[in-house]
Design an enzyme around this catalytic site. Structure first.
Site, PDB file in Angstrom:
ATOM      1  N   ARG A  31     -49.735  43.947 -20.798  1.00  0.00           N
ATOM      2  CA  ARG A  31     -49.127  45.107 -21.457  1.00  0.00           C
ATOM      3  C   ARG A  31     -48.765  44.766 -22.901  1.00  0.00           C
ATOM      4  NH1 ARG A  31     -48.355  45.826 -16.158  1.00  0.00           N
ATOM      5  NH2 ARG A  31     -48.017  47.920 -15.301  1.00  0.00           N
ATOM      6  N   GLU A 312     -48.118  44.052  -4.495  1.00  0.00           N
ATOM      7  CA  GLU A 312     -48.827  42.796  -4.746  1.00  0.00           C
ATOM      8  C   GLU A 312     -48.224  41.622  -3.975  1.00  0.00           C
ATOM      9  OE1 GLU A 312     -46.488  41.656  -8.906  1.00  0.00           O
ATOM     10  OE2 GLU A 312     -48.493  42.519  -8.958  1.00  0.00           O
ATOM     11  N   ARG A 343     -56.796  44.954   0.968  1.00  0.00           N
ATOM     12  CA  ARG A 343     -55.899  43.876   1.383  1.00  0.00           C
ATOM     13  C   ARG A 343     -55.363  44.070   2.800  1.00  0.00           C
ATOM     14  NH1 ARG A 343     -52.734  42.845  -4.407  1.00  0.00           N
ATOM     15  NH2 ARG A 343     -54.158  41.195  -5.139  1.00  0.00           N
ATOM     16  N   ARG A 384     -54.238  36.784  -4.344  1.00  0.00           N
ATOM     17  CA  ARG A 384     -53.091  36.902  -3.437  1.00  0.00           C
ATOM     18  C   ARG A 384     -53.469  36.510  -2.008  1.00  0.00           C
ATOM     19  NH1 ARG A 384     -49.544  36.530  -7.376  1.00  0.00           N
ATOM     20  NH2 ARG A 384     -49.480  38.351  -8.743  1.00  0.00           N
TER      21      ARG A 384
END
EC number: 2.5.1.19
Length: 428
Positions: A31, A312, A343, A384
């Site tokens: 960002r 996440e 996921r 992850r």
């Protein structure tokens, strides 16, 4: 070319104890790079994450004319005249594939986008349709996915845009980050189920306001960004709190004690919710000048968690839940089916392949305790998932994790730091 051998997750001989320093936040880093690229002057970023996702972002911006140089860990971003032709490789980085097209719409020329194989499966229609509404030229062959091109004339009309961002808050953040540079600003109106990952959306809004941009959020599901300059701002990047999850999990699971240094007292990062999550698992959690410390108690409770704002974290939380003493329910994460991989399906498959009892729910997972056995834990090129495999490997001899190198997405040093911590205490 020979494929790399699977990584054997280290199993500790005793309770895991140590101190770990986590590199910069990917979410803040990318960002900050976007905002610096469209600011009214040069910005210096310190503590910027050095990983695949940030490397892809830097490359994307420099390909369009932004100047980015680094000296002694200080990254100087100098806005330039955005122009094409340019080719953007998004890899598998959601922040690159969602945040860069609204900036590319400000460029003079054609910017093409493509990424990893799985990136072509990730839906992009929301951001592409939104840019069309705002006046951008988009060619995606009617697929709503990559590859696609953005054709611009050096400016964008902007104005009102209607979208359904229920699958990802990144669609809203993407327009917010560049919206002040549009001629009419941007008036984003969401119509659909609740936008997930509200904490990441709050992060975007806070960072935009810090740079002097007016953002009106008074009306639910509506975000209005006034047109105007985006002030240059030197920024120190916080540690990536989401990447702390597996290290703190090691303490909770093994009855040890792990401190993550540099944990901010106040932050917009959703990873800060790890404090409450590990407390609910039954660990002792404390925050002081040394950092955040999680100390295991020898027992892992089952949990019932709404992870809608911190999706996440789900893979690592699911790995911990698979080792708990009671059933767990992870809710509010239906949108994870559209992340780096599906996921929810991946966690169900891989934990059950080790003897676990995981069942998908409409919006999450039900995880019941069951003795696990060793085997191979597939990662689906998802960092992850790789971290989740390492966590489960804490209690299994010889668990093999496929493609541990995928952790380079946000923490290239993960395998080394993890091994140091688990086998002797990391102080890095």
């Amino acid at each position: 070319m020979t494929e790399a051998a699977n990584w054997v997750a280290p199993r500790p001989a005793e309770a895991v104890t140590g101190r770990v320093t986590i590199p910069g936040s990917k979410s803040i880093s990318n960002r900050a790079l976007i905002l610096a690229a469209v600011a009214d002057g040069p910005s210096t970023l310190t503590g910027l994450l050095a990983a695949r996702d940030t490397a892809l972002m830097r490359s994307a911006l420099t390909s369009m004319g932004v100047g980015i140089t680094e000296t002694d860990g200080r990254v100087l971003v100098t806005p330039g005249s955005l122009k094409g032709p340019a080719a953007v490789d998004t890899g598998l980085a959601g922040t690159v594939m969602r945040f860069v097209p609204p900036v590319a719409a400000l460029a003079d020329g054609v910017i093409s986008f493509d990424g990893d194989l799985y990136a072509r499966e990730r839906p992009m229609d929301v951001i592409l349709d939104s840019l069309r509404q705002l006046g951008a030229g988009i060619d995606d062959g009617g697929t709503g996915r990559m590859p696609f091109t953005v054709s611009g004339t050096g400016s964008l009309r902007g104005g009102v845009v209607h979208l359904d961002a229920s699958s990802s808050s990144q669609f809203v953040s993407a327009l917010l980050l560049a919206g002040a540079r549009y001629e009419q600003g941007v008036d984003i109106r969401h119509d659909g189920k609740p936008v997930p990952s509200q904490a990441h959306l709050d992060m975007s809004i806070a960072m935009i306001r810090e740079r002097g941009v007016h953002v009106d959020t008074d009306e639910p599901n509506r975000w209005v960004v006034s047109p105007g300059p985006i002030a240059a701002r030197d920024t120190a990047i916080e540690p990536d709190l989401s990447n702390a999850a597996p290290f703190l999990a090691a303490a909770a699971i093994t009855g040890g004690s792990v401190t993550v240094t540099g944990w901010p007292e106040q932050t917009t990062q959703p990873g800060d919710q790890l404090r409450d999550i590990f407390a609910q698992f039954g660990a002792n959690v404390s925050l002081d000048a040394n950092g955040l410390t999680v100390t295991g108690t020898g027992r892992l409770n089952g949990v019932d968690l709404d992870l809608s704002a911190v999706g996440e974290l789900t893979p690592v939380v699911a790995a911990v839940a698979a080792l708990a003493t009671g059933p767990s329910y992870l809710r509010g994460v239906a949108h994870l089916r559209f992340h780096e991989t599906d996921r929810l399906a991946a966690l169900e498959t891989e934990i059950n392949n080790l003897g676990g009892d995981v069942k998908q729910l409409a919006d999450g997972l039900e995880i019941r305790p069951k003795a696990l056995h060793s085997g191979v834990f597939a990662t689906y090129d998802d960092h992850r998932m790789a971290q989740a495999g390492a966590v489960i490997g804490l209690v299994l001899n010889g668990l093999e994790v496929e493609n541990i190198g995928t952790t380079a997405k946000t923490m290239p040093e993960f395998p080394d730091v993890w091994s140091q911590l688990v086998t002797g205490g990391a102080r890095v």
